[in-house]
Write a protein that holds these residues in place. Structure first.
Motif, mmCIF file in Angstrom:
data_model
loop_
_atom_site.group_PDB
_atom_site.id
_atom_site.type_symbol
_atom_site.label_atom_id
_atom_site.label_comp_id
_atom_site.label_asym_id
_atom_site.label_seq_id
_atom_site.Cartn_x
_atom_site.Cartn_y
_atom_site.Cartn_z
ATOM 1 N N UNK A 140 0.818 -1.211 0.000
ATOM 2 C CA UNK A 140 0.000 0.000 0.000
ATOM 3 C C UNK A 140 0.851 1.259 0.000
ATOM 4 N N UNK A 141 1.941 1.235 0.765
ATOM 5 C CA UNK A 141 2.864 2.382 0.795
ATOM 6 C C UNK A 141 3.509 2.576 -0.570
ATOM 7 N N UNK A 142 3.913 1.469 -1.182
ATOM 8 C CA UNK A 142 4.508 1.552 -2.518
ATOM 9 C C UNK A 142 3.488 2.044 -3.538
ATOM 10 N N UNK A 143 2.242 1.641 -3.363
ATOM 11 C CA UNK A 143 1.194 2.098 -4.275
ATOM 12 C C UNK A 143 0.971 3.604 -4.160
ATOM 13 N N UNK A 144 1.083 4.124 -2.941
ATOM 14 C CA UNK A 144 0.951 5.572 -2.749
ATOM 15 C C UNK A 144 2.080 6.296 -3.488
ATOM 16 N N UNK A 145 3.286 5.761 -3.382
ATOM 17 C CA UNK A 145 4.420 6.360 -4.085
ATOM 18 C C UNK A 145 4.191 6.345 -5.593
ATOM 19 N N UNK A 146 3.630 5.277 -6.108
ATOM 20 C CA UNK A 146 3.368 5.171 -7.547
ATOM 21 C C UNK A 146 2.316 6.183 -7.975
ATOM 22 N N UNK A 147 1.290 6.369 -7.134
ATOM 23 C CA UNK A 147 0.246 7.338 -7.451
ATOM 24 C C UNK A 147 0.810 8.752 -7.490
ATOM 25 N N UNK A 148 1.706 9.066 -6.551
ATOM 26 C CA UNK A 148 2.303 10.400 -6.507
ATOM 27 C C UNK A 148 3.215 10.653 -7.705
ATOM 28 N N UNK A 149 3.864 9.599 -8.195
ATOM 29 C CA UNK A 149 4.783 9.747 -9.320
ATOM 30 C C UNK A 149 4.071 9.653 -10.659
ATOM 31 N N UNK A 150 2.985 8.911 -10.687
ATOM 32 C CA UNK A 150 2.255 8.695 -11.946
ATOM 33 C C UNK A 150 0.772 8.923 -11.702
ATOM 34 N N UNK A 151 0.219 9.962 -12.253
ATOM 35 C CA UNK A 151 -1.185 10.296 -12.016
ATOM 36 C C UNK A 151 -2.137 9.283 -12.632
ATOM 37 N N UNK A 152 -1.663 8.462 -13.524
ATOM 38 C CA UNK A 152 -2.530 7.469 -14.162
ATOM 39 C C UNK A 152 -2.784 6.256 -13.276
ATOM 40 N N UNK A 153 -2.016 6.117 -12.229
ATOM 41 C CA UNK A 153 -2.191 4.982 -11.317
ATOM 42 C C UNK A 153 -3.561 5.058 -10.625
ATOM 43 N N UNK A 154 -4.142 3.881 -10.387
ATOM 44 C CA UNK A 154 -5.463 3.794 -9.762
ATOM 45 C C UNK A 154 -5.317 3.880 -8.233
ATOM 46 N N UNK A 155 -5.886 4.927 -7.641
ATOM 47 C CA UNK A 155 -5.776 5.096 -6.185
ATOM 48 C C UNK A 155 -6.575 4.027 -5.429
ATOM 49 N N UNK A 156 -7.517 3.392 -6.109
ATOM 50 C CA UNK A 156 -8.311 2.333 -5.462
ATOM 51 C C UNK A 156 -7.448 1.150 -5.034
ATOM 52 N N UNK A 157 -6.313 0.966 -5.722
ATOM 53 C CA UNK A 157 -5.394 -0.090 -5.305
ATOM 54 C C UNK A 157 -4.866 0.186 -3.897
ATOM 55 N N UNK A 158 -4.576 1.451 -3.624
ATOM 56 C CA UNK A 158 -4.102 1.837 -2.289
ATOM 57 C C UNK A 158 -5.146 1.492 -1.243
ATOM 58 N N UNK A 159 -6.413 1.831 -1.544
ATOM 59 C CA UNK A 159 -7.509 1.533 -0.612
ATOM 60 C C UNK A 159 -7.629 0.035 -0.379
ATOM 61 N N UNK A 160 -7.512 -0.744 -1.456
ATOM 62 C CA UNK A 160 -7.636 -2.201 -1.342
ATOM 63 C C UNK A 160 -6.534 -2.784 -0.461
ATOM 64 N N UNK A 161 -5.295 -2.280 -0.628
ATOM 65 C CA UNK A 161 -4.186 -2.781 0.193
ATOM 66 C C UNK A 161 -4.415 -2.474 1.677
ATOM 67 N N UNK A 162 -4.841 -1.248 1.958
ATOM 68 C CA UNK A 162 -5.030 -0.865 3.365
ATOM 69 C C UNK A 162 -6.247 -1.548 3.986
ATOM 70 N N UNK A 163 -7.292 -1.773 3.197
ATOM 71 C CA UNK A 163 -8.432 -2.540 3.713
ATOM 72 C C UNK A 163 -8.017 -3.974 4.012
ATOM 73 N N UNK A 164 -7.170 -4.539 3.166
ATOM 74 C CA UNK A 164 -6.652 -5.886 3.423
ATOM 75 C C UNK A 164 -5.844 -5.942 4.706
ATOM 76 N N UNK A 165 -5.023 -4.901 4.923
ATOM 77 C CA UNK A 165 -4.245 -4.830 6.165
ATOM 78 C C UNK A 165 -5.159 -4.778 7.382
ATOM 79 N N UNK A 166 -6.179 -3.909 7.319
ATOM 80 C CA UNK A 166 -7.108 -3.766 8.445
ATOM 81 C C UNK A 166 -7.844 -5.071 8.718
ATOM 82 N N UNK A 167 -8.265 -5.774 7.655
ATOM 83 C CA UNK A 167 -8.995 -7.035 7.831
ATOM 84 C C UNK A 167 -8.111 -8.099 8.481
#
Length: 329
Positions: free
Chosen positions: A232-259
């Protein structure tokens, strides 16, 4: 005359009445006493697991009337002094309460409650008790309460049928806490803002001992949570570097962590609807991994789902303790 007047069974966490004796309903004095017991039943988790209250506070002829109304001096008084004895086993989440005459022997009172406890444990399982929604869901238990009351209201015949030695010894070794006027006043609204001095004394619902497979499942679940967090942290970095990245991936990773972490919490601590919550957390893990199928290969997804299913099974297998460790002491 020495006798048991009223008995009830309540759920500790919310004071929901599960069953109660139904006689003596015409007595106004007892009705007032039962109102105080109803308030007390909602606060059982704040008190030690065995308590008693004698004379003064539940003296319908005098002190009780002052708790009810300072001005109602003409209230009808037609019942002898009574004492309230209550006992509940926190590990089972159920409280057993009674009202009896002031001169009723202490050992008989707690022996009576002990019989109610033993029978209720055998008759109803913890899952059914926790899922009860309506008051008096186990009203059929009143038949046992009534028969037991009849026995305990005949001490001469009772003395030859039960052995009170064990109960006498237990009361001497672990005497019940004597409730005071301050305790009752707090429950009935005179000290609502005062923090209970018993908070933390009553034990929480206890789970069965942890097994090796349970420890392994918990460790693997923490590992999965850590992997999701890292990705999820790496996904955030990718989103910041590339605007085309899907931010929903970040949400999915963090929801998985919480679960994953919530599964560990459910495994370690007791919670109401524990199995249902665990299944919902497992469903969340499955949904998150389905969404992340483009970022993970089949083996990674299978690992996360398998670990989620494994700890869900361990949560289901680690049940609440059926009896307190010193139940038969």
């Amino acid at each position: 005359m020495s006798m048991v007047l009223f008995a009830s069974v309540v759920r500790v966490r919310d004071g929901l009445p599960l069953s109660a004796s139904t006689d003596y309903e015409q007595d106004k004095g007892l009705q007032e006493t039962k109102k105080h017991l109803k308030g007390l039943s909602k606060k059982l988790s704040q008190f030690p697991d065995r308590c008693s209250l004698r004379s003064g506070l539940y003296n319908i002829n005098d002190s009780m009337d002052r708790f009810i109304s300072q001005t109602d001096v003409n209230m009808e008084r037609h019942i002898d002094k009574v004492s309230s004895f209550l006992s509940f086993t926190s590990s089972l989440g159920v409280g057993y309460m009674m009202v009896c005459t002031e001169n009723y022997p202490n050992v008989l009172a707690f022996s009576f409650l002990d019989e109610l406890q033993r029978e209720f444990i055998v008759t109803y399982d913890t899952k059914r008790i926790n899922s009860a929604l309506r008051p008096f869901s186990f009203i059929e238990f009143d038949n046992f309460i009534r028969k037991t009351k009849q026995r305990y209201n005949s001490p001469r015949s009772l003395s030859t049928k039960i052995n009170l030695a064990d109960m006498q010894t237990e009361i001497k070794l672990r005497p019940p806490y004597q409730l005071s006027a301050e305790d009752i006043g707090s429950i009935n609204g005179f000290s609502q803002h005062k923090q209970s001095k018993y908070k933390g004394i009553a034990p929480n619902q206890m789970l069965e001992a942890v097994t090796l497979s349970g420890i392994v499942a918990c460790i693997l679940s923490v590992l999965c949570g850590a992997l999701n967090l890292l990705r999820g942290v790496h996904a955030i970095e990718s989103v910041l570097q590339n605007e085309d990245e899907d931010f929903n991936y970040v949400i999915a990773f963090f929801l998985g962590t919480a679960a994953c972490l919530y599964q560990c919490y459910l495994f370690v601590y007791f919670s109401v609807w524990r199995n249902i919550k665990s299944f919902l957390a497992f469903a969340m893990i499955c949904l998150c991994n389905m969404y992340l199928y483009e970022l993970r290969n089949m083996w990674q997804i299978l690992f996360h789902v398998t670990v989620g299913a494994f700890i869900t099974l361990q949560i289901h297998l680690r049940r609440p303790q059926g009896k307190a460790p010193d139940y038969n002491v």
